[in-house]
Design a protein around this motif. Structure first.
Motif, PDB file in Angstrom:
ATOM      1  N   GLY A  98      -2.499   1.063  -2.650  1.00 26.58           N
ATOM      2  CA  GLY A  98      -2.990   1.358  -1.299  1.00 26.58           C
ATOM      3  C   GLY A  98      -3.321   0.087  -0.530  1.00 26.58           C
ATOM      4  N   LEU A  99      -3.827  -0.898  -1.248  1.00 25.81           N
ATOM      5  CA  LEU A  99      -4.185  -2.159  -0.608  1.00 25.81           C
ATOM      6  C   LEU A  99      -2.924  -2.881  -0.112  1.00 25.81           C
ATOM      7  CD1 LEU A  99      -6.475  -4.059   0.115  1.00 25.81           C
ATOM      8  CD2 LEU A  99      -6.286  -5.070  -2.173  1.00 25.81           C
ATOM      9  N   ALA A 102      -1.776  -1.134   2.959  1.00 28.41           N
ATOM     10  CA  ALA A 102      -2.617  -1.496   4.108  1.00 28.41           C
ATOM     11  C   ALA A 102      -2.237  -2.871   4.635  1.00 28.41           C
ATOM     12  CB  ALA A 102      -4.089  -1.467   3.708  1.00 28.41           C
ATOM     13  N   ASP A 170      -7.013  -2.770   9.306  1.00 28.12           N
ATOM     14  CA  ASP A 170      -6.334  -1.860   8.384  1.00 28.12           C
ATOM     15  C   ASP A 170      -6.797  -2.073   6.951  1.00 28.12           C
ATOM     16  OD1 ASP A 170      -4.456  -0.398  10.104  1.00 28.12           O
ATOM     17  OD2 ASP A 170      -3.574  -2.372  10.464  1.00 28.12           O
ATOM     18  N   MET A 174      -9.231   0.648   3.541  1.00 28.13           N
ATOM     19  CA  MET A 174      -8.718   0.691   2.171  1.00 28.13           C
ATOM     20  C   MET A 174      -9.659  -0.032   1.218  1.00 28.13           C
ATOM     21  SD  MET A 174      -6.101   2.125   0.759  1.00 28.13           S
ATOM     22  CE  MET A 174      -6.976   2.586  -0.731  1.00 28.13           C
ATOM     23  N   SER A 233      -4.074   5.105  -5.044  1.00 28.21           N
ATOM     24  CA  SER A 233      -4.602   4.860  -3.702  1.00 28.21           C
ATOM     25  C   SER A 233      -3.454   4.748  -2.717  1.00 28.21           C
ATOM     26  CB  SER A 233      -5.428   3.571  -3.684  1.00 28.21           C
ATOM     27  OG  SER A 233      -4.634   2.462  -4.055  1.00 28.21           O
ATOM     28  N   THR A 234      -3.746   5.099  -1.485  1.00 30.13           N
ATOM     29  CA  THR A 234      -2.710   4.965  -0.458  1.00 30.13           C
ATOM     30  C   THR A 234      -3.360   4.714   0.893  1.00 30.13           C
ATOM     31  OG1 THR A 234      -0.681   5.936   0.434  1.00 30.13           O
ATOM     32  CG2 THR A 234      -2.560   7.414   0.232  1.00 30.13           C
ATOM     33  N   TYR A 235      -2.573   4.116   1.774  1.00 27.53           N
ATOM     34  CA  TYR A 235      -3.044   3.896   3.143  1.00 27.53           C
ATOM     35  C   TYR A 235      -1.968   4.415   4.089  1.00 27.53           C
ATOM     36  CZ  TYR A 235      -4.897   1.657   7.335  1.00 27.53           C
ATOM     37  OH  TYR A 235      -5.396   1.430   8.596  1.00 27.53           O
ATOM     38  N   LYS A 237      -0.987   4.876   7.978  1.00 30.45           N
ATOM     39  CA  LYS A 237      -1.356   4.392   9.307  1.00 30.45           C
ATOM     40  C   LYS A 237      -0.429   5.029  10.327  1.00 30.45           C
ATOM     41  CE  LYS A 237      -1.557   0.070  11.975  1.00 30.45           C
ATOM     42  NZ  LYS A 237      -1.439  -1.400  11.898  1.00 30.45           N
ATOM     43  N   SER A 250      -5.835   6.274  10.992  1.00 38.42           N
ATOM     44  CA  SER A 250      -5.313   5.934   9.666  1.00 38.42           C
ATOM     45  C   SER A 250      -6.231   6.549   8.627  1.00 38.42           C
ATOM     46  CB  SER A 250      -5.231   4.419   9.478  1.00 38.42           C
ATOM     47  OG  SER A 250      -6.528   3.854   9.426  1.00 38.42           O
ATOM     48  N   ALA A 252      -7.357   5.939   4.463  1.00 37.13           N
ATOM     49  CA  ALA A 252      -7.290   5.316   3.152  1.00 37.13           C
ATOM     50  C   ALA A 252      -7.806   6.345   2.159  1.00 37.13           C
ATOM     51  CB  ALA A 252      -8.142   4.061   3.112  1.00 37.13           C
ATOM     52  N   ALA A 328      -2.200  11.955   2.934  1.00 39.60           N
ATOM     53  CA  ALA A 328      -2.651  10.902   2.015  1.00 39.60           C
ATOM     54  C   ALA A 328      -3.053  11.511   0.670  1.00 39.60           C
ATOM     55  CB  ALA A 328      -3.824  10.136   2.631  1.00 39.60           C
TER      56      ALA A 328
END
Lengths: 337, 745, 219
Positions: A98-99, A102, A170, A174, A233-235, A237, A250, A252, A328
């Motif tokens: 996720g990071l 982002a 962004d 996250m 994890s995910t982001y 946007k 967005s 996170a 997400a």
């Protein structure tokens, strides 16, 4: 850009002194500023929104441009690590997807090649009233938020008032979801601040700022702990213009799943909808113990936005953000659709 | 001058022809006098050796390597940098102006106050400074002390239309009852239209709004005034009209017009906004005159957004009806042109691609405290097309008719029928869902179409000189300008083809007011004005050279000598181009070309088809594919013509989905005067683009097409959005917030 | 707020006393302005003579620096606020004007240059902050008589019209193809998303980039 004095700091201590010893500023936006990638600071200086008498370059300080793994498998990211560097970091890619998403979602490669992780967290809002020199708004020491009744399509639906900006970072949502903290160095020493205490709301913090940093304080590192949910994890946007834009909204999200595919831990942070990255603990706890289904997603999304109070022109953000929450969570839980 | 028998033959006489001129979107026919010399025409479009081929642009190498010098790149010895101070209020009177502190600053060489004291829009220039570096100029502009009496303003059309709104302009004494709404045009019989509408099978009444669109030229307006006192000056201008510069600049500098040379070698976009010296040019001249040093004054991006004009917005209230077979029966339109302090532009309804049996319209200029709109690529047309094409789609939907069929029913010009068939085939219209928003999942596809019309004829202003030297080199000179449209390239190509040479064998010299006159590039008139003069000069050069070398080729008649592949041939003999040229006198030969009406034409047709995908859970619209079929007589260069069609589609795409000035009503200022918030489409916004040159057009004439290309796509895209998700957005741009709210409603 | 329990703390911050004094002396000597010196001397006593230490001199006003542009060390005089773009175009003599000033705030890509091989917006970096970097502008990629393959492909595919955005696109794509010699269409678009064109050349920019990728590798 207003004329300023340029100092290349070679140690953190030098940088802090250079910031602390700058002449008293008439206005908080005239105080000495630290410069990292400069991808935001220079724009606010060109717009005369920030008018520092002194600019202290941090890039000349060695050692702050590294990503290190801590003993527990988490990351310690130097404030000068560029967004491109983060994107390409193999350990981060493996452990914190996720990071990476982002970081990749930010602006363009040109900006990510110079823009830093520390700078991304400290960037100023994109509110067009704030960014125009001729407008004296609350955030600039004026007496009114013009977005409250003006052109507020891009503004806050949560946590707004008396100023209605949204936080533009962004990485922040996250990192907050991942339980990150920042190390800060300043005139009164060093401190570690969990990200959920770092950002401040206009109503409760200094309305001229978006975080707790003092003028002569700089972020030196960002700690991202390893957790059971980091790898899920995910982001997501949503941009009005994909090529180059800040988030209209967005999300996170990160979850950990148990043996029965039930959610054991959940993190859900909304971006682009509030003056700070907006964590929604109620929606998080709703998910605990549940197996993700379409119905669960819909309910979680509804809960996540139930406190939203849209302005005249941004009610769309509620439905939009709900969609992003559902998507997400579906993504991190492996549910398709 | 010594006698030069090789120059153009004596002019036997003049004749009068009627040619189209497009002024602010309105085409009118005017009579002009041309030489009564008619040589051979262009010949069949499919039999050219260079024209109608894919020619690499000749200025490519200097442009891709950063060597091309734009006005923005000019740097002269001792040159000063100019900078403007703008009024931040939408309406204000200057009450104090003190430039003493600014003038005292280090490096400041001149401070000039703008010649007015009441400002009617935010962004009005108030003063200009010149200093030795850009940084110091910025400091100086900010050091000027100004105070204003702030006056009431109005920037919202919905407020401005009210009779008690703050007055933007002084009232017209002849019509004192008119405030900001000023009648411009009224025609038709409203009662008759109402009666006709009563008989219609379906009637749609709707309001369509288009915002101010910015030209957003990447090179901002401005100029470098090379004048340090003395009796002559050179103006480096980013302009669409080399010859629109010297007179006004001379006036400002106090020089005779003949002492001022304007030059533009390359320019970074104009799109209708760059004619004349502008207020920034006036101030630049005054700064140079005062400082007695060259001054470069290029606007900042913020300046550019708020003071150089824009495509006027429109607010169109239209009611129209159709019979069951799709035939339009009548149309009633009330149209407001939103041109700020200016008049605005708008092609009237019904948009002229279509016929309406009965129509009535009232057209008004609705003034606001904003800078004056100015011409932008096909003034008025995209606005009118978007509204008309949306309306037709709504009518088609209302009677359950295929949108193409309904259009054909109302298109008197058969060319469009052919183009619609072609476009439909390319986009795959048969896959289109007749019922909007069909499908599963959040992503829904839809298609739409629209049509555009433009004049594009030329006029009699271009004087071309072709010089053939004894070493075989060829120079073609004319003061025209290349906006990026490819003018340099076709200038060479026409001459080279006529002389049987290659592009590389000819050198062009353009972009200077010291060369032969040329028309400003507005209304897509450049190609149709310049190409005939080029052809005429080249024909004359050919015949003159042929006459010289006739003795070497069996005394053949000049017209019988064939110029091909670098050879001159007749009577079974051939000599090389160089051999032939070596027979010329020392001065070589020079031929002068004049415009010939018969070599150009007008009347451009185009249709656009678009496919989009709408995410019905976010409101996001993704353009998938766009097809545009465009005619234009003889394509001078297929490569650059396709680029023009692409460019039109892409600018139209921007207008459909992202672009539009945003004003704050209370503050009276533009909130998005930069490329962060004024969103041009970028790489990720691009659909698959299919530019199609309509080769069924057999007209052997040159016609300009630049404007035509920008017209139809916006309507096609809006219709595709409706077809994809069932939401009709009548106010541009079609952004996710509007689509999503539409879906939720 | 929790404070970090870090042994560095005491070394770095003995109330900043020593460093502050050293620093102040440098500031005063560097002539940062009477007001500033007065202000500082109110805080701390200023040493009479400069102390050599690890601080860089504060810089204000015009200074001479050198930039490494297109393989040449180029001296020039700038102010700290002079951006790299402005320095290249208006302070270097002769100028480097391939990179264009269009938006000046990192939203268009026309000023793209390579810094140590990576594309950056030269409007968003200060010239004084670029002195240790290897800078390449479009002029350094190829000249009209010897174009690089991207430049040639731009001409062949008519990937330019007015040409004002072109140097930026050429620079971005030239750098990208070094990183990824065989990109997909989607990768090309992603790489180009920080460069904007008004005339509408995008589809042919993509074509040109893909055409270069299809060329046999050089050597």
């Amino acid at each position: 850009m207003k004329e300023f004095e340029w100092i290349q700091a070679t140690t953190l201590a030098d940088a802090v002194i250079a910031l602390a010893s700058a002449p008293d500023a008439n206005d908080i936006d005239e105080a000495a500023r630290p410069l990292a990638g400069g991808q935001d600071l220079l724009t606010t200086m060109k717009e005369y929104v920030t008018r520092p008498s002194r600019v202290v370059n941090l890039k000349s300080i060695p050692g702050l441009d590294r990503i290190e793994e801590d003993n527990n498998g988490g990351l310690r990211i130097g404030c000068l690590v560029t967004l491109s560097q983060l994107e390409e970091h193999s350990v981060a890619r493996r452990k914190f997807p996720g990071l990476i998403e982002a970081a990749h979602s930010i602006a363009t490669q040109q900006i990510r090649n110079l823009g830093t992780v520390g700078g991304n967290l400290c960037q100023r809002p994109r509110c067009w009233y704030f960014r125009l020199e001729e407008v004296s708004c609350l955030k600039k020491g004026g007496s009114e938020c013009f977005a409250a009744t003006g052109e507020n399509k891009y503004h806050a639906i949560l946590g707004g008032g008396p100023c209605h900006i949204v936080h533009p970072s962004d990485l922040a949502p996250m990192l907050l979801a991942l339980g990150a903290s920042v190390s800060v160095d300043g005139a009164s020493g060093k401190r570690i601040i969990p990200l959920d205490l770092f950002f401040t709301l206009p109503a409760s913090g200094n309305i001229r700022r978006e975080n707790v940093l003092e003028n002569a304080e700089v972020i030196t590192h960002i700690q991202v702990p390893i957790s059971k949910f980091a790898h899920r994890s995910t982001y997501l946007k949503f941009k009005e213009r994909d090529s180059l834009d800040f988030a209209m909204a967005s999300v996170a999200g990160a979850i950990a799943l148990g043996i029965e595919k039930e959610v054991t831990e959940a993190r859900l942070v909304l971006g682009g909808v509030a003056p700070i990255p907006w964590r929604v603990p109620k929606a998080e706890s709703f998910l605990i113990g549940k197996r993700i289904t379409k119905e669960i997603l819909a309910t979680a999304a509804k809960i996540a936005l139930e406190e939203a109070q849209p302005l005249a022109k941004n009610a769309y953000k509620i439905s939009l953000t709900q969609t992003l929450v559902r998507r997400a969570l579906a993504k991190v839980s492996g549910l398709s659709g | 001058m010594p006698q030069q028998p090789q120059t153009s033959p004596a002019i036997p006489g003049k004749k009068t022809v009627r040619v189209p001129r497009v002024v602010n979107g309105l085409e009118t026919m005017v009579e002009v006098e041309v030489d009564d010399v008619t040589g051979p025409g262009w010949g069949r479009n499919d039999q050219h050796t260079l024209l109608n081929h894919r020619l690499a642009r000749v200025d490519g190498p200097v442009k891709v390597s950063g060597v091309a010098q734009y006005t923005h790149d000019v740097r002269l010895l001792n040159m000063l940098y100019g900078r403007l101070l703008r009024c931040p209020h939408a309406h204000a009177r200057l009450t104090k102006f003190d430039s003493a502190a600014a003038a005292r600053l280090d490096g400041v060489k001149a401070v000039i106050q703008a010649p007015m004291s009441e400002f009617r829009f935010s962004g009005s220039p108030v003063a200009a400074v010149a200093a030795t570096t850009p940084e110091l100029a910025e400091d100086a502009a900010r050091a000027i002390v100004v105070e204003y009496e702030v006056l009431p303003h109005v920037v919202s059309a919905r407020e401005a239309v009210k009779s008690d709104a703050p007055g933007v302009l002084t009232r017209n004494p002849k019509k004192p009852e008119e405030n900001n709404l000023r009648a411009k045009d009224k025609r038709g019989d409203a009662a008759k239209v109402a009666a006709a509408l009563a008989t219609a099978a379906a009637v749609v009444e709707a309001e369509y709004l288009t915002p101010r669109i910015h030209h957003a030229c990447l090179e901002t307006h401005g100029m470098v005034v090379d004048y340090s006192g003395g009796d002559s000056a050179t103006i480096y201008a980013t302009t669409q009209g080399t010859f629109t510069i010297p007179a006004d600049a001379a006036d400002e500098l106090g020089l005779p017009q003949s002492a001022v040379t304007a030059t533009v070698q390359h320019m970074g976009g104009g799109f209708g906004s760059k004619f004349g010296i502008g207020v920034e040019g006036m101030l630049a001249c005054r700064l140079a005159k005062e400082a007695k040093a060259p001054v470069k004054l290029m606007l900042t991006r913020h300046d550019e957004f708020v003071m150089t004009g824009n495509r006027s917005g429109s607010w169109q209230k239209i009611k129209a009806g159709v019979k069951e077979d799709g035939t339009l029966v009548a149309l009633h339109a009330t149209q407001y042109r939103l041109g700020g302090v200016g008049q605005g532009s708008q092609a009237a309804q019904p948009y002229s691609v279509y016929r309406a049996v009965d129509s009535y319209r009232e057209v008004y200029a609705l003034h606001t405290n904003e800078d004056s709109s100015i011409a932008m690529r096909a003034p008025g047309h995209p606005q009118a097309s978007f509204a008309m094409e949306s309306l037709l789609d709504e009518l088609a939907h209302a009677i359950g008719m295929d949108p193409i069929a309904l259009r054909k029913k109302n298109m008197p010009d058969e060319v469009y029928h052919r183009q619609l068939n072609r476009g439909a085939r390319e986009i795959g219209w048969e896959k289109r869902n007749a019922v909007p928003s069909l499908g599963f999942g959040p992503l829904r596809r839809g298609m739409g179409c629209a049509a555009g019309i433009w004049g594009g004829g030329g006029n009699n202003q271009c004087k071309v000189e072709v010089t053939v030297s004894r070493d075989g080199s060829v120079l073609v000179a004319v003061g025209t300008q290349d906006l990026g449209t490819g003018t340099r390239t076709f200038t060479r190509a026409i001459v080279a083809e006529e002389l049987g040479l290659q592009i590389r064998d000819v050198v062009e010299q353009i972009g200077s007011s010291k060369l032969g006159s040329a028309n400003p590039s507005g209304g897509s008139t450049t190609a149709a004005s310049l190409a005939p003069s080029l052809k005429d000069a080249a024909v004359k050069a050919r015949l003159a050279l042929a006459k010289t070398i006739a003795p070497l080729l069996g005394n053949s008649a000049p017209e019988e000598i064939v110029f091909s592949r670098g050879k001159l041939m007749a009577a079974g003999k051939a000599i090389s181009w160089k051999q032939g040229c070596s027979a010329l006198p020392a001065a070589g030969l020079t031929a002068h070309g004049e415009w010939r009406e018969d070599l150009q034409g007008h009347g451009v047709h185009g249709v656009c088809f678009a496919e989009v995908e709408v995410d019905v859970e976010t409101g996001k619209v993704r353009p998938i594919k766009m097809v545009q079929v465009q005619d234009g007589g003889l394509p001078l260069n297929r490569l650059t013509m396709e680029s023009q069609i692409n460019g039109g589609m892409i600018q139209s795409l921007g207008m459909a989905f992202w672009e539009g000035r945003v004003m704050d009503d209370r503050l009276g200022i533009q909130l998005n005067p930069g490329f962060g918030d004024y969103k041009l489409p970028g790489a990720l916004e691009m659909p698959e683009l299919v530019p199609i040159i309509d080769d069924e057009d057999k007209r052997e004439v040159v016609i300009g097409i630049a404007e035509a290309c920008i017209i139809p796509a916006t309507g096609a895209l809006a219709n595709a959005v409706f077809n994809a998700c069932g939401v009709r957005i009548r106010e541009l741009p079609i952004t996710p917030d509007k689509v999503l709210m539409g879906l939720l409603a | 707020m929790p404070y970090e329990n870090d042994s560095e703390k005491d070394q770095a911050h003995p109330k900043h006393a020593l460093n502050r004094r050293k620093f102040l002396s440098r500031v005063a000597v560097a002539g940062a302005g009477a007001a500033l010196a007065d202000h500082l001397s109110g805080l701390e006593s200023v040493a009479a003579s400069p102390i050599i230490d690890d601080f860089e001199k504060p810089i204000k006003g015009r200074i001479t620096i050198a930039l490494d542009v297109n393989d040449q060390k180029r001296p020039l005089t700038v102010e700290p606020r002079t951006t790299l773009l402005n320095a290249l175009r208006n302070h270097l003599e002769p100028a480097v004007t391939g990179p264009k000033l269009v938006c000046d705030v990192g939203t268009c890509g026309a000023c793209t240059v390579l810094m140590d091989g990576k594309p950056v917006y030269s409007c968003l970096i200060l010239a004084v902050d670029a002195t240790t970097k290897k800078l390449t502008s479009v002029e350094g990629l190829g000249i009209p008589e010897r174009l690089n393959s991207v430049q040639q492909a731009f001409i062949d595919h008519d990937a330019l019209m007015c040409g004002f955005c072109t140097p930026g696109f050429v620079t971005t794509i030239s750098a990208y193809l070094k990183k990824n010699a065989k990109p997909t269409m989607d990768e090309i678009r992603e790489a180009c998303k920080g460069n904007f064109c008004r005339c509408g050349t995008y589809p042919r920019v993509f074509e040109a980039a893909l055409a270069v990728a299809r060329l046999p590798a050089v050597r």
